[in-house]
Design an enzyme around this catalytic site. Sequence first.
Site, mmCIF file in Angstrom:
data_model
loop_
_atom_site.group_PDB
_atom_site.id
_atom_site.type_symbol
_atom_site.label_atom_id
_atom_site.label_comp_id
_atom_site.label_asym_id
_atom_site.label_seq_id
_atom_site.Cartn_x
_atom_site.Cartn_y
_atom_site.Cartn_z
ATOM 1 N N GLY A 128 0.817 -1.219 0.000
ATOM 2 C CA GLY A 128 0.000 0.000 0.000
ATOM 3 C C GLY A 128 0.841 1.255 0.000
ATOM 4 O O GLY A 128 2.016 1.250 0.354
ATOM 5 N N HIS A 175 -2.759 -5.683 -9.752
ATOM 6 C CA HIS A 175 -4.066 -6.055 -10.296
ATOM 7 C C HIS A 175 -4.064 -6.181 -11.822
ATOM 8 O O HIS A 175 -5.121 -6.325 -12.428
ATOM 9 C CB HIS A 175 -5.178 -5.096 -9.841
ATOM 10 C CG HIS A 175 -5.215 -4.905 -8.361
ATOM 11 N ND1 HIS A 175 -5.263 -5.960 -7.474
ATOM 12 C CD2 HIS A 175 -5.167 -3.786 -7.601
ATOM 13 C CE1 HIS A 175 -5.250 -5.497 -6.235
ATOM 14 N NE2 HIS A 175 -5.188 -4.182 -6.286
HETATM 15 C C1 SAM Z 1 -3.813 -1.495 -3.420
HETATM 16 S S1 SAM Z 1 -2.194 -1.198 -2.787
HETATM 17 C C2 SAM Z 1 -2.102 -2.398 -1.471
HETATM 18 C C3 SAM Z 1 -2.984 -2.058 -0.307
HETATM 19 C C4 SAM Z 1 -2.761 -2.906 0.927
HETATM 20 N N1 SAM Z 1 -2.684 -4.308 0.628
HETATM 21 C C5 SAM Z 1 -3.896 -2.686 1.910
HETATM 22 O O1 SAM Z 1 -4.922 -3.389 1.844
HETATM 23 O O2 SAM Z 1 -3.756 -1.797 2.757
HETATM 24 C C6 SAM Z 1 -1.216 -1.883 -4.064
HETATM 25 C C7 SAM Z 1 0.280 -1.946 -3.797
HETATM 26 O O3 SAM Z 1 0.858 -2.785 -4.785
HETATM 27 C C8 SAM Z 1 2.134 -2.313 -5.124
HETATM 28 N N2 SAM Z 1 2.492 -2.803 -6.465
HETATM 29 C C9 SAM Z 1 2.154 -2.290 -7.678
HETATM 30 N N3 SAM Z 1 2.694 -3.003 -8.668
HETATM 31 C C10 SAM Z 1 3.383 -4.011 -8.092
HETATM 32 C C11 SAM Z 1 4.173 -5.095 -8.580
HETATM 33 N N4 SAM Z 1 4.346 -5.275 -9.894
HETATM 34 N N5 SAM Z 1 4.733 -5.936 -7.701
HETATM 35 C C12 SAM Z 1 4.574 -5.761 -6.364
HETATM 36 N N6 SAM Z 1 3.845 -4.746 -5.839
HETATM 37 C C13 SAM Z 1 3.261 -3.886 -6.679
HETATM 38 C C14 SAM Z 1 1.996 -0.792 -5.054
HETATM 39 O O4 SAM Z 1 3.258 -0.185 -4.824
HETATM 40 C C15 SAM Z 1 1.016 -0.613 -3.903
HETATM 41 O O5 SAM Z 1 1.699 -0.329 -2.700
#
Ligand code: SAM
Length: 281
Positions: A94, A166
């Site tokens: 996050g 996602h």
């Molecule tokens: C929706 S947030 C997560 C929210 C957290 N799980 C919560 O419920 O509080 C998505 C996170 O995924 C990370 N992210 C984006 N692309 C990614 C990747 N290819 N691999 C790993 N992490 C990634 C972003 O940096 C971000 O911090």
Amino acid sequence: MATQSAAKKMVRTIVGEEGWKRLRRYRRKLAGGPAPVPRPAAPTGIAAISHDLCKLAQHFRTDKWGAHRYAQHYQRHLQHLKNDPINLLEIGVGGYSRAGQGGASLRMWKHFFPNAQIYGMDIQDKSFVDEDRIRTFIGDQSDVGSLVGVASEIGTLDVVIDDGSHRSPHVLTTFETLFPLLRDGGIYAVEDTQASYWPEWQGSEDRDDPRTSMSMLKRLTDGLNYEEFVDEDYEPSYTDLNVVGMHFYHNLVIIEKGKNAEGTNKRRVLKERYGDGGTRR
Ligand SMILES: C[S@@+](CC[C@H](N)C(=O)[O-])C[C@H]1O[C@@H](n2cnc3c(N)ncnc32)[C@H](O)[C@@H]1O
């Protein structure tokens, strides 16, 4: 009677509330009665809500409750692991690249699972979230090497939650890599499956496009029933043999891992096809 209660009142005023309680305990002891069992103090603060994922999600401000309605489903599917010494890995800590932001859900999991180790993996450095029972890794979920490296650092994987980019190709790579490493009886969750329908997020407007995360997840439901297929040449896949439950919710899918081998009654029912009166399996 009136004199006795006036006397009690006077003694109570003189010795104070604490002294009065001590006197009453002493009197009970002399009379041989059972000592009163002290009531355990009611939990306060986070301890008072640590059984309730919806409240914990609100407390720690993860969007798993509020913007989304996931916490109620996690409560149902993870409750049985509550006091176990599990390893939980969440992809996506996050806060994206915003300095000092993120970690809400990892803190929620830590308070829900008092004996668990909680791990987060994010493409950004989230090490400021690390604390007792929480550890984060930097890693890209589209990279098999990163995923395998993190999994091997953790050891047994009991719960995996994909709340990262996602993007469908990333969701597929993460599932194909981590699901085989999840222990039997483990739980795998994919969040925000709405992105599967959005071309802007590497999804597709075509709901049958086989490259999307929802198509992959829907295919797993057929695999649950692979023993019923009448194609004798069909070779069951790893997921056919190891997925025992699929639960679809709004934007959330929860997968149960286990040995999928309950057997079939197809030979008994499809007599004309098999022609042996059901004696052969
Ligand atoms: C929706 S947030 C997560 C929210 C957290 N799980 C919560 O419920 O509080 C998505 C996170 O995924 C990370 N992210 C984006 N692309 C990614 C990747 N290819 N691999 C790993 N992490 C990634 C972003 O940096 C971000 O911090």
